[in-house]
Motif scaffolding. Structure first.
Motif, short mmCIF file in Angstrom:
data_model
loop_
_atom_site.label_atom_id
_atom_site.label_comp_id
_atom_site.label_asym_id
_atom_site.label_seq_id
_atom_site.Cartn_x
_atom_site.Cartn_y
_atom_site.Cartn_z
N ILE A 1 0.84 -1.20 0.00
CA ILE A 1 0.00 0.00 0.00
C ILE A 1 0.87 1.25 0.00
CG2 ILE A 1 -1.64 1.32 1.42
CD1 ILE A 1 -2.75 -1.45 2.33
N GLY A 2 2.02 1.16 0.64
CA GLY A 2 2.92 2.30 0.70
C GLY A 2 2.57 3.28 1.79
N ALA A 3 1.92 2.79 2.84
CA ALA A 3 1.54 3.65 3.95
C ALA A 3 1.36 2.80 5.20
CB ALA A 3 0.25 4.41 3.64
N VAL A 4 1.73 3.36 6.36
CA VAL A 4 1.59 2.70 7.65
C VAL A 4 0.66 3.54 8.52
CG1 VAL A 4 2.82 2.32 9.83
CG2 VAL A 4 3.75 1.40 7.70
N ASN A 5 -0.36 2.91 9.10
CA ASN A 5 -1.21 3.64 10.03
C ASN A 5 -1.21 3.03 11.43
OD1 ASN A 5 -2.86 1.35 9.66
ND2 ASN A 5 -4.72 2.56 9.97
N THR A 6 -0.42 1.95 11.61
CA THR A 6 -0.32 1.32 12.93
C THR A 6 1.11 0.84 13.14
OG1 THR A 6 -2.63 0.57 12.81
CG2 THR A 6 -1.20 -0.55 14.39
N VAL A 7 1.70 1.22 14.26
CA VAL A 7 3.05 0.79 14.64
C VAL A 7 2.94 -0.01 15.93
CG1 VAL A 7 5.37 1.51 15.30
CG2 VAL A 7 4.12 2.78 13.54
N VAL A 8 3.58 -1.18 15.96
CA VAL A 8 3.53 -2.04 17.14
C VAL A 8 4.95 -2.28 17.64
CG1 VAL A 8 2.87 -4.30 18.03
CG2 VAL A 8 1.42 -3.15 16.35
N ARG A 9 5.14 -2.12 18.95
CA ARG A 9 6.45 -2.34 19.58
C ARG A 9 6.54 -3.75 20.15
NH1 ARG A 9 9.14 -2.47 24.41
NH2 ARG A 9 11.14 -1.36 24.55
N ALA A 10 7.56 -4.49 19.77
CA ALA A 10 7.82 -5.80 20.36
C ALA A 10 8.57 -5.62 21.67
CB ALA A 10 8.63 -6.67 19.40
N GLU A 11 8.65 -6.70 22.45
CA GLU A 11 9.31 -6.61 23.76
C GLU A 11 10.77 -6.22 23.65
OE1 GLU A 11 8.80 -10.03 26.19
OE2 GLU A 11 6.61 -9.90 26.21
N ASP A 12 11.41 -6.56 22.52
CA ASP A 12 12.82 -6.20 22.36
C ASP A 12 13.02 -4.80 21.80
OD1 ASP A 12 12.03 -6.50 19.75
OD2 ASP A 12 13.48 -8.06 19.24
N GLY A 13 11.93 -4.06 21.65
CA GLY A 13 12.03 -2.69 21.18
C GLY A 13 11.96 -2.53 19.68
N THR A 14 11.85 -3.61 18.93
CA THR A 14 11.73 -3.48 17.48
C THR A 14 10.31 -3.03 17.13
OG1 THR A 14 11.21 -5.83 17.26
CG2 THR A 14 13.51 -5.18 16.98
N LEU A 15 10.23 -2.25 16.07
CA LEU A 15 8.97 -1.63 15.67
C LEU A 15 8.55 -2.15 14.30
CD1 LEU A 15 9.70 2.08 16.67
CD2 LEU A 15 8.76 0.24 18.09
N THR A 16 7.28 -2.56 14.20
CA THR A 16 6.72 -3.07 12.95
C THR A 16 5.56 -2.18 12.53
OG1 THR A 16 7.33 -5.34 13.49
CG2 THR A 16 5.65 -5.04 11.78
N GLY A 17 5.53 -1.83 11.25
CA GLY A 17 4.47 -1.00 10.70
C GLY A 17 3.43 -1.83 9.96
N TYR A 18 2.17 -1.55 10.21
CA TYR A 18 1.05 -2.23 9.56
C TYR A 18 0.13 -1.20 8.92
CZ TYR A 18 2.37 -6.17 12.59
OH TYR A 18 3.06 -7.17 13.24
N ASN A 19 -0.74 -1.68 8.04
CA ASN A 19 -1.82 -0.84 7.53
C ASN A 19 -3.14 -1.54 7.82
OD1 ASN A 19 -3.86 0.28 5.64
ND2 ASN A 19 -2.14 1.57 5.03
N THR A 20 -3.90 -0.98 8.74
CA THR A 20 -5.20 -1.56 9.08
C THR A 20 -6.35 -0.88 8.34
OG1 THR A 20 -5.64 -0.13 11.00
CG2 THR A 20 -4.31 -2.11 11.38
N ASP A 21 -6.03 0.14 7.52
CA ASP A 21 -7.08 0.82 6.76
C ASP A 21 -7.74 -0.11 5.75
OD1 ASP A 21 -6.98 3.33 7.97
OD2 ASP A 21 -5.42 4.06 6.61
#
Length: 285
Positions: A85-105
């Motif tokens: 999609i080329g866009a992130v509207n949700t960022v989730v932090r894992a326990e180790d501090g890594t960040l993953t971007g999702y698109n829930t739109d």
């Protein structure tokens, strides 16, 4: 003792309904956590991400304009659907501090259409008004569902570029937004077993914005009309569609749907959707 929290970021962010939605669900489930709104400017985005990455209580954030693309290089991983999609509207932090971007739109947009999408059709066509950020997820989602797309924008070249990027394999069309304003005498074919959608993915019709100028002679019989504007919730487009006996979907449907996907990622529990009617009352009073 600190509590886990998530938040919504944007510039501006005061208008966001996300704190009300997530706060409602946290209360219903009795989860001891917070959901906040945080004003983040473009200049402050990198510092915001760095500070939250280091905070073990931070579960992630929803991302509104203008950060949905700018935040992507600051993350460790982009979910494949969001990358496409080329866009992130949700960022989730894992326990180790890594960040993953999702698109829930995209799933949020499709959710209220699922009863229609579960049916078998000979042909599916969607007319989409707008070629901005919201249209990216909508174009991608509908192309994946087998729709032929007509994207209308003030700048047709912008619409064409989106189609070429996001839905390169279909015979899709880009037209001027003004094409749909004057009446037409076009005779539509028999629409039996054809699914027609008309979607406003632009800010037109929003409070303080000009109306979306669409003559309903361009709308095929039996169409479903979907307006993602949430203020006002009952837009002139939806009012006229209902008056003509057409099925309608309002902007809260997509907003609640996309929030539910994010909520489970943040707090590890499904959103209590059995309370949707009550939530709608909370959001509209």
């Amino acid at each position: 003792m600190t509590r886990p929290y998530a938040e919504v970021i944007g510039d501006p962010v005061v208008q966001s309904k996300s704190p009300a939605i997530h706060g409602f669900w946290l209360g219903k489930l009795g989860i001891d956590a917070d959901y906040r709104a945080c004003h983040v400017t473009a200049e402050g985005l990198a510092d915001y991400v760095a500070s939250r990455r280091a905070d073990p209580d931070w579960r992630g954030c929803n991302v509104t304009m203008p950060h949905k693309q700018a935040i992507m290089p600051l993350l460790d991983r982009i979910d494949p659907a969001a990358a496409r999609i080329g866009a992130v509207n949700t960022v989730v932090r894992a326990e180790d501090g890594t960040l993953t971007g999702y698109n829930t739109d995209a799933p949020g947009f499709l959710e209220p259409l699922q009863p229609l999408l579960d049916q078998t059709h000979l042909y599916r066509m969607a007319r989409i008004f707008g070629a901005g950020g919201a249209a990216r997820a909508i174009i991608t989602a509908l192309a994946d569902q087998g729709f032929t797309l007509v994207v209308a924008a003030r700048k047709p070249a912008q619409a064409r570029a989106l189609l070429d990027e996001l839905a390169p394999r279909g015979e899709h069309h880009a037209v001027e937004l003004a094409h749909f304003a004057p009446p037409t005498d076009f005779a539509f074919d028999d629409r039996d077993r054809i699914l027609d959608l008309v979607i406003n993915a632009s800010p037109l019709g929003m409070a303080g914005k000009p109306p979306l100028d669409v003559d309903f002679s361009h709308v095929p019989p039996g169409s479903a009309v979907y307006d993602i504007v949430t203020h006002p919730l009952d837009t002139p487009l939806l009012i006229e569609a209902r008056q003509r006996g057409l099925e309608t979907v309002d902007g809260l449907a997509m907003l609640i749907g996309q929030a539910a996907v994010a909520f489970e990622k943040f707090f590890g529990a499904p959103a209590p959707r059995e309370h949707d009617a009550e939530l709608r009352k909370v959001l509209t009073t």
